[in-house]
Design an enzyme around this catalytic site. Structure first.
Site, PDB file in Angstrom:
ATOM      1  CB  ILE A  93      -0.911  -0.015   1.255  1.00 59.76           C
ATOM      2  CG1 ILE A  93      -1.870  -1.209   1.210  1.00 59.76           C
ATOM      3  CG2 ILE A  93      -1.684   1.288   1.406  1.00 59.76           C
ATOM      4  CD1 ILE A  93      -2.899  -1.172   0.110  1.00 59.76           C
ATOM      5  CG  HIS A 109       1.670 -13.387   6.721  1.00 63.12           C
ATOM      6  ND1 HIS A 109       2.094 -13.102   5.435  1.00 63.12           N
ATOM      7  CD2 HIS A 109       2.554 -14.306   7.218  1.00 63.12           C
ATOM      8  CE1 HIS A 109       3.192 -13.793   5.173  1.00 63.12           C
ATOM      9  NE2 HIS A 109       3.486 -14.522   6.236  1.00 63.12           N
ATOM     10  CD  GLU A 179      -5.373 -17.359   5.718  1.00 61.11           C
ATOM     11  OE1 GLU A 179      -5.746 -16.365   5.095  1.00 61.11           O
ATOM     12  OE2 GLU A 179      -4.573 -18.188   5.253  1.00 61.11           O
TER      13      GLU A 179
HETATM   14  C1  GRF Z   1      -4.619 -16.002   2.245  1.00 61.12           C
HETATM   15  O1  GRF Z   1      -3.911 -17.170   2.564  1.00 61.12           O
HETATM   16  C2  GRF Z   1      -4.084 -14.822   3.024  1.00 61.12           C
HETATM   17  O2  GRF Z   1      -3.555 -15.164   4.259  1.00 61.12           O
HETATM   18  C3  GRF Z   1      -2.991 -14.312   2.143  1.00 61.12           C
HETATM   19  O3  GRF Z   1      -3.439 -14.512   0.823  1.00 61.12           O
HETATM   20  C4  GRF Z   1      -4.385 -15.584   0.800  1.00 61.12           C
HETATM   21  C5  GRF Z   1      -5.618 -15.047   0.151  1.00 61.12           C
HETATM   22  O4  GRF Z   1      -6.615 -16.015  -0.039  1.00 61.12           O
HETATM   23  N1  GRF Z   1      -2.658 -12.945   2.464  1.00 61.12           N
HETATM   24  P1  GRF Z   1      -8.080 -15.548  -0.433  1.00 61.12           P
HETATM   25  O5  GRF Z   1      -7.952 -14.697  -1.707  1.00 61.12           O
HETATM   26  O6  GRF Z   1      -8.630 -14.760   0.699  1.00 61.12           O
HETATM   27  O7  GRF Z   1      -8.840 -16.808  -0.691  1.00 61.12           O
END
Ligand code: GRF
Length: 206
Positions: A93, A109, A179
């Site tokens: 960014i 991440h 995530e």
């Molecule tokens: C995820 O693993 C996130 O941690 C990383 O990029 C990937 C994106 O996956 N920054 P998505 O596009 O949200 O499915």
């Protein structure tokens, strides 16, 4: 209701997990627009289905770096954006945007920062490096964004065990499931104004 801009580069599964929680009323926010450095990322299809405007904004469209930053700032201002969520956004960014949104840009991440982060650690490469290192625990980090890759104040971390027969793909799949829980949780806390930052420490109010 916090006004959010989501930045994506690809698939958009994290974006979808946050959108779902907003639609169900669990996160007091509205996603005003989805911005990508790619022209047609799969994440745009998710946005369109939810009637969220999409914008392709790439550095290469502009001659000078400041034109690029000014364009992004104007776009964000046009939507009255208060929080930027980087959901699988692969570009840095620009610093004028970081300064305009102090502790108001969040990233996820797929490892436990500060390990396995920084330039070059993205996607499958993160999980390959985790497996090559022999660590037994990896995980997920949600953090605020500063001017560098993966170095801003850490909001939330969740652990994921590395299993003996893991491949980068099996590990990535288990981390991704975590995530999808962790990111909405952190975004929700931010939208409820329950996060504050002192020096580099992020304090949660329950
Ligand atoms: C995820 O693993 C996130 O941690 C990383 O990029 C990937 C994106 O996956 N920054 P998505 O596009 O949200 O499915």
């Amino acid at each position: 209701m916090k006004r959010i801009a989501v930045f994506v580069s690809g698939r958009g599964s994290n974006f979808a997990s946050i959108l779902k929680k907003i639609q169900s009323g669990d996160i007091p926010a509205q996603i005003c627009c989805v911005i990508s450095d790619h022209t047609h990322p799969p994440a745009f299809d998710i946005a369109r289905e939810a009637h969220i405007p999409t914008h392709w904004v790439g550095r290469k469209q502009f001659k000078e770096p400041h034109e690029y930053a000014d364009f992004l700032l104007a776009l964000l201002a046009q939507y009255g954006v208060e929080l930027i969520v980087l959901a699988g956004y692969m570009k840095l960014i620009p610093s004028p945007v970081v300064h305009k949104y102090p502790n108001a840009i969040m990233n996820i991440h797929p490892a436990l920062l500060p390990n396995f982060g920084g330039k070059g650690y993205y996607g499958k490469k993160v999980h390959e490096a985790v497996l090559a290192s022999g660590v037994k625990i990896t995980g997920v980090t949600v953090h605020f964004v500063d001017e560098h890759y993966d170095t801003g104040p850490i909001i939330l971390q969740e652990r994921v065990d590395v299993l003996p027969d893991d491949t980068p793909e099996t590990l990535a799949a288990r981390v991704l499931q975590v995530e999808h829980q962790a990111f909405p949780k952190a975004v929700r806390a931010c939208c409820e104004n329950r996060l504050s930052v002192h020096n580099r420490e992020v304090i949660w109010q329950e």
